[in-house]
Design an enzyme around this catalytic site. Structure first.
Site, PDB file in Angstrom:
ATOM      1  N   SER A   1      37.766 -41.254 -17.937  1.00 13.79           N
ATOM      2  CA  SER A   1      39.031 -41.855 -17.475  1.00 13.79           C
ATOM      3  C   SER A   1      39.972 -40.861 -16.814  1.00 13.79           C
ATOM      4  O   SER A   1      40.841 -41.263 -16.034  1.00 13.79           O
ATOM      5  CB  SER A   1      39.749 -42.509 -18.659  1.00 13.79           C
ATOM      6  OG  SER A   1      39.975 -41.547 -19.677  1.00 13.79           O
TER       7      SER A   1
ATOM      8  N   ILE B   1      37.982 -34.058 -15.226  1.00 15.20           N
ATOM      9  CA  ILE B   1      36.657 -33.779 -14.651  1.00 15.20           C
ATOM     10  C   ILE B   1      35.793 -35.034 -14.675  1.00 15.20           C
ATOM     11  O   ILE B   1      35.137 -35.392 -13.686  1.00 15.20           O
ATOM     12  CB  ILE B   1      35.979 -32.629 -15.436  1.00 15.20           C
ATOM     13  CG1 ILE B   1      36.718 -31.306 -15.167  1.00 15.20           C
ATOM     14  CG2 ILE B   1      34.510 -32.532 -15.101  1.00 15.20           C
ATOM     15  CD1 ILE B   1      36.272 -30.152 -16.048  1.00 15.20           C
TER      16      ILE B   1
ATOM     17  N   ASP C   1      35.138 -44.564 -29.108  1.00 14.87           N
ATOM     18  CA  ASP C   1      35.228 -43.161 -29.534  1.00 14.87           C
ATOM     19  C   ASP C   1      33.837 -42.532 -29.504  1.00 14.87           C
ATOM     20  O   ASP C   1      32.920 -43.031 -30.166  1.00 14.87           O
ATOM     21  CB  ASP C   1      35.818 -43.114 -30.952  1.00 14.87           C
ATOM     22  CG  ASP C   1      36.197 -41.714 -31.367  1.00 14.87           C
ATOM     23  OD1 ASP C   1      35.413 -40.779 -31.089  1.00 14.87           O
ATOM     24  OD2 ASP C   1      37.261 -41.552 -31.964  1.00 14.87           O
ATOM     25  N   VAL C   2      33.703 -41.438 -28.774  1.00 16.01           N
ATOM     26  CA  VAL C   2      32.376 -40.814 -28.630  1.00 16.01           C
ATOM     27  C   VAL C   2      31.821 -40.284 -29.942  1.00 16.01           C
ATOM     28  O   VAL C   2      30.626 -40.042 -30.053  1.00 16.01           O
ATOM     29  CB  VAL C   2      32.378 -39.630 -27.618  1.00 16.01           C
ATOM     30  CG1 VAL C   2      32.590 -40.109 -26.198  1.00 16.01           C
ATOM     31  CG2 VAL C   2      33.377 -38.552 -28.008  1.00 16.01           C
TER      32      VAL C   2
ATOM     33  N   ASN D   1      30.441 -35.489 -21.264  1.00 14.77           N
ATOM     34  CA  ASN D   1      31.605 -34.767 -20.737  1.00 14.77           C
ATOM     35  C   ASN D   1      32.801 -34.773 -21.684  1.00 14.77           C
ATOM     36  O   ASN D   1      33.587 -33.820 -21.690  1.00 14.77           O
ATOM     37  CB  ASN D   1      32.002 -35.413 -19.403  1.00 14.77           C
ATOM     38  CG  ASN D   1      33.390 -35.017 -18.965  1.00 14.77           C
ATOM     39  OD1 ASN D   1      33.616 -33.888 -18.505  1.00 14.77           O
ATOM     40  ND2 ASN D   1      34.363 -35.918 -19.127  1.00 14.77           N
TER      41      ASN D   1
ATOM     42  N   SER E   1      31.412 -24.890 -21.494  1.00 16.98           N
ATOM     43  CA  SER E   1      32.652 -24.154 -21.206  1.00 16.98           C
ATOM     44  C   SER E   1      32.339 -22.662 -21.285  1.00 16.98           C
ATOM     45  O   SER E   1      31.240 -22.280 -21.709  1.00 16.98           O
ATOM     46  CB  SER E   1      33.689 -24.558 -22.258  1.00 16.98           C
ATOM     47  OG  SER E   1      34.474 -23.478 -22.682  1.00 16.98           O
TER      48      SER E   1
ATOM     49  N   TYR F   1      37.061 -25.374 -30.951  1.00 11.01           N
ATOM     50  CA  TYR F   1      36.516 -25.654 -29.618  1.00 11.01           C
ATOM     51  C   TYR F   1      35.363 -24.693 -29.302  1.00 11.01           C
ATOM     52  O   TYR F   1      34.306 -25.100 -28.811  1.00 11.01           O
ATOM     53  CB  TYR F   1      37.642 -25.507 -28.600  1.00 11.01           C
ATOM     54  CG  TYR F   1      37.272 -25.836 -27.173  1.00 11.01           C
ATOM     55  CD1 TYR F   1      37.156 -27.154 -26.747  1.00 11.01           C
ATOM     56  CD2 TYR F   1      37.075 -24.826 -26.228  1.00 11.01           C
ATOM     57  CE1 TYR F   1      36.844 -27.462 -25.427  1.00 11.01           C
ATOM     58  CE2 TYR F   1      36.769 -25.115 -24.910  1.00 11.01           C
ATOM     59  CZ  TYR F   1      36.652 -26.434 -24.511  1.00 11.01           C
ATOM     60  OH  TYR F   1      36.340 -26.738 -23.207  1.00 11.01           O
TER      61      TYR F   1
ATOM     62  N   LYS G   1      31.482 -25.675 -28.504  1.00 12.64           N
ATOM     63  CA  LYS G   1      30.796 -25.385 -27.228  1.00 12.64           C
ATOM     64  C   LYS G   1      29.621 -24.427 -27.442  1.00 12.64           C
ATOM     65  O   LYS G   1      28.604 -24.509 -26.742  1.00 12.64           O
ATOM     66  CB  LYS G   1      31.789 -24.815 -26.213  1.00 12.64           C
ATOM     67  CG  LYS G   1      32.855 -25.827 -25.782  1.00 12.64           C
ATOM     68  CD  LYS G   1      32.277 -27.026 -25.031  1.00 12.64           C
ATOM     69  CE  LYS G   1      33.346 -28.003 -24.588  1.00 12.64           C
ATOM     70  NZ  LYS G   1      32.839 -29.128 -23.796  1.00 12.64           N
TER      71      LYS G   1
HETATM   72  P1  NDP Z   1      40.620 -34.322 -19.972  1.00 12.63           P
HETATM   73  O1  NDP Z   1      41.464 -34.251 -21.210  1.00 12.63           O
HETATM   74  O2  NDP Z   1      41.287 -34.472 -18.677  1.00 12.63           O
HETATM   75  O3  NDP Z   1      39.590 -35.542 -20.113  1.00 12.63           O
HETATM   76  C1  NDP Z   1      38.919 -35.768 -21.312  1.00 12.63           C
HETATM   77  C2  NDP Z   1      38.225 -37.098 -21.255  1.00 12.63           C
HETATM   78  O4  NDP Z   1      37.538 -37.298 -22.487  1.00 12.63           O
HETATM   79  C3  NDP Z   1      39.207 -38.282 -21.123  1.00 12.63           C
HETATM   80  O5  NDP Z   1      38.607 -39.302 -20.370  1.00 12.63           O
HETATM   81  C4  NDP Z   1      39.378 -38.737 -22.575  1.00 12.63           C
HETATM   82  O6  NDP Z   1      39.722 -40.106 -22.692  1.00 12.63           O
HETATM   83  C5  NDP Z   1      37.966 -38.512 -23.090  1.00 12.63           C
HETATM   84  N1  NDP Z   1      37.934 -38.411 -24.539  1.00 12.63           N
HETATM   85  C6  NDP Z   1      38.523 -37.493 -25.327  1.00 12.63           C
HETATM   86  N2  NDP Z   1      38.234 -37.750 -26.626  1.00 12.63           N
HETATM   87  C7  NDP Z   1      37.441 -38.844 -26.633  1.00 12.63           C
HETATM   88  C8  NDP Z   1      36.823 -39.606 -27.640  1.00 12.63           C
HETATM   89  N3  NDP Z   1      36.939 -39.278 -28.951  1.00 12.63           N
HETATM   90  N4  NDP Z   1      36.093 -40.680 -27.285  1.00 12.63           N
HETATM   91  C9  NDP Z   1      35.959 -41.047 -25.969  1.00 12.63           C
HETATM   92  N5  NDP Z   1      36.516 -40.354 -24.970  1.00 12.63           N
HETATM   93  C10 NDP Z   1      37.258 -39.270 -25.291  1.00 12.63           C
HETATM   94  O7  NDP Z   1      39.691 -33.030 -20.032  1.00 12.63           O
HETATM   95  P2  NDP Z   1      38.909 -32.215 -18.884  1.00 12.63           P
HETATM   96  O8  NDP Z   1      38.554 -33.114 -17.782  1.00 12.63           O
HETATM   97  O9  NDP Z   1      39.642 -30.989 -18.609  1.00 12.63           O
HETATM   98  O10 NDP Z   1      37.594 -31.794 -19.691  1.00 12.63           O
HETATM   99  C11 NDP Z   1      36.372 -32.512 -19.597  1.00 12.63           C
HETATM  100  C12 NDP Z   1      35.265 -31.637 -20.169  1.00 12.63           C
HETATM  101  O11 NDP Z   1      35.192 -30.416 -19.451  1.00 12.63           O
HETATM  102  C13 NDP Z   1      35.467 -31.263 -21.634  1.00 12.63           C
HETATM  103  O12 NDP Z   1      34.237 -31.262 -22.305  1.00 12.63           O
HETATM  104  C14 NDP Z   1      36.024 -29.852 -21.566  1.00 12.63           C
HETATM  105  O13 NDP Z   1      35.744 -29.101 -22.710  1.00 12.63           O
HETATM  106  C15 NDP Z   1      35.242 -29.325 -20.357  1.00 12.63           C
HETATM  107  N6  NDP Z   1      35.871 -28.180 -19.696  1.00 12.63           N
HETATM  108  C16 NDP Z   1      37.044 -28.313 -19.000  1.00 12.63           C
HETATM  109  C17 NDP Z   1      37.591 -27.207 -18.374  1.00 12.63           C
HETATM  110  C18 NDP Z   1      38.845 -27.286 -17.576  1.00 12.63           C
HETATM  111  O14 NDP Z   1      39.317 -26.237 -17.135  1.00 12.63           O
HETATM  112  N7  NDP Z   1      39.420 -28.449 -17.345  1.00 12.63           N
HETATM  113  C19 NDP Z   1      36.952 -25.892 -18.446  1.00 12.63           C
HETATM  114  C20 NDP Z   1      35.737 -25.875 -19.202  1.00 12.63           C
HETATM  115  C21 NDP Z   1      35.239 -26.984 -19.793  1.00 12.63           C
HETATM  116  P3  NDP Z   1      41.241 -40.515 -23.109  1.00 12.63           P
HETATM  117  O15 NDP Z   1      42.127 -39.934 -22.035  1.00 12.63           O
HETATM  118  O16 NDP Z   1      41.213 -42.000 -23.123  1.00 12.63           O
HETATM  119  O17 NDP Z   1      41.484 -39.884 -24.455  1.00 12.63           O
END
Ligand code: NDP
Length: 259
Positions: free
Chosen positions: A16, A19, A65-66, A93, A146, A159, A163
């Site tokens: 949603s 990334i 919830d994942v 992701n 990550s 975290y 990872k």
């Molecule tokens: P965001 O917080 O922007 O997005 C996270 C997404 O995961 C959202 O869609 C959120 O949904 C969903 N989410 C979180 N918890 C749950 C859950 N329990 N069940 C279902 N959905 C869930 O994070 P990023 O885009 O930054 O990160 C995405 C991935 O990339 C992660 O794994 C992160 O560790 C990894 N990453 C990111 C980096 C960065 O610099 N951005 C760097 C390295 C790794 P909702 O909003 O509805 O909660």
């Protein structure tokens, strides 16, 4: 890799925002029917589905919830019914971070991070792995890692542990699932500019650009090529690997003498 007349099905967890949101769009434009999950951001999820359907793509959003098996099973079941075929691609992701020194980290936060980042990956891989195996067609699973796959970041012990777990989970799953024609790989992003990272640190892009050899912060678009590589035929003999998509930042050693 699909039954005749249907688009190949890709599943993305946490699609949603950030990334995941970008990857959902890229996969839809690459010709997948994409189903994604999210936990609470209904607004962005609905807006994205409407926009991509408006462009003529097949996209489905499912709230859940994942880290909860019932939700995971329901998400995957719904997606398979919707697409009319077994998944070809799974992108694990969804991930969260908490910031706390180890000595102050509440047990509940530890549990939440491990459940979301690591158990979520396990639950999806198990369910989708069974379906890919049963289909006889194999598939590709891509986990989003990550820098914490290999390095210790301060105040992120939960975290980092999750990872590090993804790194080893990727290898174990690759070894076990290879016999079914399923590849399992990991993309480990560097510092990627998203709404979340900008909120967490207003100077995020500038700060990380300074220490990244390629001289800039990453964007979600930087992850698309590597994902399509792992998802496509060019990577059919590649499994158990982590690809660092980080501008070199996690290759650079901390070095006390400058340069
Ligand atoms: P965001 O917080 O922007 O997005 C996270 C997404 O995961 C959202 O869609 C959120 O949904 C969903 N989410 C979180 N918890 C749950 C859950 N329990 N069940 C279902 N959905 C869930 O994070 P990023 O885009 O930054 O990160 C995405 C991935 O990339 C992660 O794994 C992160 O560790 C990894 N990453 C990111 C980096 C960065 O610099 N951005 C760097 C390295 C790794 P909702 O909003 O509805 O909660």
């Amino acid at each position: 890799m699909t039954t005749e007349g249907t688009l190949p099905l890709a599943l993305v967890t946490g699609g949603s925002t950030g990334i995941g949101q970008h990857l959902v769009g890229a996969l839809a434009r690459a010709g997948f029917a994409v189903a994604f999950s999210y936990r609470s951001s209904s607004g962005p999820a609905d807006a994205m589905v409407a926009a991509l359907i408006g462009e003529g793509h097949a996209v489905l959003a499912v709230r859940g919830d994942v880290g909860v098996r019932q939700d995971v099973d329901a998400f995957i079941e719904k997606a398979v019914e919707w697409a009319g075929c077994a998944p070809t691609l799974l992108v694990n992701n969804a991930g969260i971070q908490t910031w706390s020194p180890l000595l102050d980290l509440p047990e509940e936060r530890w549990d939440e991070v491990i459940r979301t980042n690591l158990k979520g990956c396990f639950l999806h891989t198990q369910n989708v792995g069974r379906r890919m195996a049963d289909s006889g067609l194999g598939g590709a699973i891509v986990n989003i890692g990550s820098g914490c796959n290999k390095l210790a970041f301060p105040n992120l012990v939960d975290y980092t542990a999750s990872k590090g777990g993804i790194e080893q989970f990727t290898k174990s799953a690759a070894v076990e699932l290879g016999q079914y024609g399923i590849t399992v790989n990991c993309i480990a992003p560097g510092a990627i500019a998203t709404e979340r990272t900008a909120k967490e640190a207003p100077d995020y892009a500038a700060d990380w650009s300074m220490i990244t050899p390629l001289g800039r912060v990453g964007t979600p678009e930087d992850l698309v090529g590597p994902l399509l590589f792992f998802a496509g035929p060019a990577a059919r003999f590649v499994t158990g690997q982590t690809l660092w998509v980080d501008g070199g930042v996690f290759t650079r050693a901390a070095w006390p003498y400058g340069g």
